[in-house]
Design an enzyme around this catalytic site. Structure first.
Site: not given
Ligand code: KIV
Length: 265
Positions: A43-44, A82, A110, A112, A179
């Site tokens: 999602d960057s 993501d 993925k 978070e 991260e």
């Protein structure tokens, strides 16, 4: 196609796993040609493609769109997508959105966080959706974290990250992105928790490494995180995206382009 078992084999023989982000078909083909084992539709993309100042505005529809593009060009690499911000607030919503990403071509999703999200991971895994965790600096929680800062420096914060890694592993998560945490903490998790770790700003001891492709190629101008590196500029200072565009501008101005070779009679 590369499977999670293939990644286990790399870890067993102490070979690092390479992971890069991709958001479209052309770059995916480059990653495949270079032999990258895991492609992350991160999602960057909200920051490097869409121009937002965080990943928060990215939607599930947008992630599905980009996952489809990458999936069409993917040949071998394991494909992780993501789950964007607020797309996994409860089990039912998470399952529905994860299924959409899997149908778009992802092999794994993925998301978070540990803590409350461990039960979400367990729910997806129970429904045969492989999950990659993400601990340490969580870009989707940048407001709560007060910015993009190294996480886990204090003992209490480090312990929470270790506990989260153990809890995610216990419910069946096999890959965890770490991260922006101290190298020693990443090494401890990699050594002590039975999970494959993928580091970004987490030192050299993780099972593998991930970078945002646009940082690696120097595509996004401006300030980059300390942990990222422009590998294109490292090759040769003249080989950069900006240098290529400058060469085009100069060639057009000087009537050197288009030449005979690039024209039709
Ligand atoms: O969105 C992303 O690209 C990521 C990487 C930074 C790991 O999550």
């Amino acid at each position: 196609m590369i499977t999670i078992n293939d990644l286990h084999k790399l870890k067993e023989r102490n070979e690092k796993i390479t992971v890069l982000t991709a958001y479209d078909a052309s770059f995916t083909k480059h990653l495949e040609q270079a032999g990258v084992e895991v492609i992350l539709v991160g999602d960057s993309l909200g920051m490097v493609m869409q121009g937002h100042d965080s990943t928060l505005p990215v939607t599930v529809d947008e992630m599905v769109y980009h996952t489809k593009m990458v999936s069409r060009a993917r040949e071998n690499a394991l494909l992780i997508a993501d789950m964007p911000y607020h797309s996994y607030l409860d089990k039912a919503q998470a399952l529905n959105n994860a299924r959409r990403l899997m149908e778009a071509g992802a092999d794994m999703v993925k998301f978070e966080g540990g803590g409350q999200f461990v039960s979400i991971a367990a729910h997806l895994i129970k429904h045969n959706i492989p999950v990659c965790g993400h601990l340490g600096l969580l870009p989707q929680s940048v407001k709560e974290l007060g910015g993009y800062k190294v996480q886990g420096r204090e003992q209490s914060a480090a312990s929470i990250i270790i506990e989260d890694a153990q809890a995610l592993t216990a419910v069946g998560v096999e890959l965890i992105v770490l991260e922006c945490i101290p190298q020693q903490l990443a090494k401890r998790i990699t050594d002590e928790v039975d999970v494959m770790t993928i580091g970004i700003g987490a030192g050299v001891d993780c099972s593998g490494q991930v970078l945002v492709l646009y940082d690696l190629l120097g595509i996004t101008p401006g300030k980059r995180p300390k942990f990222s590196k422009n590998f294109l500029a490292e090759l040769d200072k003249n080989k950069s995206i900006t240098a290529a565009i400058e060469a085009y501008v100069t060639a057009v101005k000087n009537l050197d382009f288009p030449d005979e070779e690039h024209s039709f009679n």
